[in-house]
Design an enzyme around this catalytic site. Sequence first.
Site, PDB file in Angstrom:
ATOM      1  N   LYS A 194      61.682  58.208  79.627  1.00 49.77           N
ATOM      2  CA  LYS A 194      60.918  59.417  79.129  1.00 49.77           C
ATOM      3  C   LYS A 194      61.515  59.459  77.877  1.00 49.77           C
ATOM      4  O   LYS A 194      62.597  59.158  77.644  1.00 49.77           O
ATOM      5  CB  LYS A 194      61.425  60.612  80.089  1.00 49.77           C
TER       6      LYS A 194
ATOM      7  N   GLY B 211      50.900  78.582  83.218  1.00 47.78           N
ATOM      8  CA  GLY B 211      50.729  77.257  82.028  1.00 47.78           C
ATOM      9  C   GLY B 211      49.337  77.183  82.003  1.00 47.78           C
ATOM     10  O   GLY B 211      48.587  76.353  82.985  1.00 47.78           O
TER      11      GLY B 211
ATOM     12  N   GLY C 220      48.042  74.994  79.483  1.00 48.87           N
ATOM     13  CA  GLY C 220      48.035  73.676  78.614  1.00 48.87           C
ATOM     14  C   GLY C 220      46.666  72.803  79.042  1.00 48.87           C
ATOM     15  O   GLY C 220      45.859  73.224  79.724  1.00 48.87           O
TER      16      GLY C 220
END
Length: 355
Positions: A80, A177, A179
């Site tokens: 990551k 959320g 998004g």
Amino acid sequence: MNIFEAMEQYGHEELVFWYDHTTGLKAIVAIHDTTLGPALGGLRMWPYDSEDDAITDVLRLSRGMTYKNAAMGLDLGGGKSVIWADSRHDKSEAMLRSFGRLIQSLGGRYITAEDVGVNADDMAVIARETEFVGGLKETSGDPSPATAVGVLEGMKAAMKMAFGSDDFHGRTVAIQGLGHVGSLLGEMLKEAGAQLIVTDIHPEEGKQVAERLGAKWVEPQEIYGVEADIFAPCALGAIINDDTLPQFKCKVIAGSANNQLKEPRHGLELMRRGIVYVPDYVINGGGVVNVADEFHRDGYNKERAYARVRAIGKQVGEILTRSQKENIPTQEAADQVAEHRIRELGQINSTYIPE
């Protein structure tokens, strides 16, 4: 933070820091495990409160990618990256291209892709400096739709366990959320007949999405305690913790956010409370499955990729059944599956084959 102790705790191979004073880029790449192949994991751009917060996040996220990629049956390790910046104000072409040079310098040990705070256009800019980028528009594209499809399929499997049916009619889902993934999931749930309660830390945009979905809007801190059948975390991690656990009134927790459990003991507490928790790195694996198909010997094939994404529901069902039979938290059941594959294939990879 003692960085080497943290790497030892999480089992990391490599942690790379990159600072470019000309663009203001502060980036960290964490490569957790490459037993199964090069590390694949997205890039997150986020205005962390501190350096320690950024390091902790990239360590946790990269470890999660190792388990996700293993659980999805991919020949890829886990990694990551994070850029410590506000994507709304700090992002620039120069910053992204500098990040691309960082990725290229790693020589293919880490492959980056889209995550929070970046989009497909940003990945195209990064790709001008490195070949190690997945999720470009001309290949698999935005991973969000595939992630949302996988979450929906995993949610159905959890509903069968909790309610005996995967029919969304008459069910209420609370989405935290809105998004890319959260809003797409909301659209799918609405079409399936679910009633929605939603929130987002950006109220102006969030309320517009809520209106489009015909959903009830609540303030961010209220979402944990709403009356709902399913709670779908689709924002940042560590949202299942000592403060939120007593507030949950749901029977299922299933969403796209990474690292939803602040600590492993919180998964045990969910089991004790009779809440079916779907391990995050399994249910949200659709995006990485879609991106990983780019590395198939025949090139990317959307039909093949999405067939594998839709199979996430079956995989979730098997993990939930294993958890029930062995009386262990669901995340432990998922970890066992991932760790077994890493151990098994690690024995094969220990044999040297000349190139």
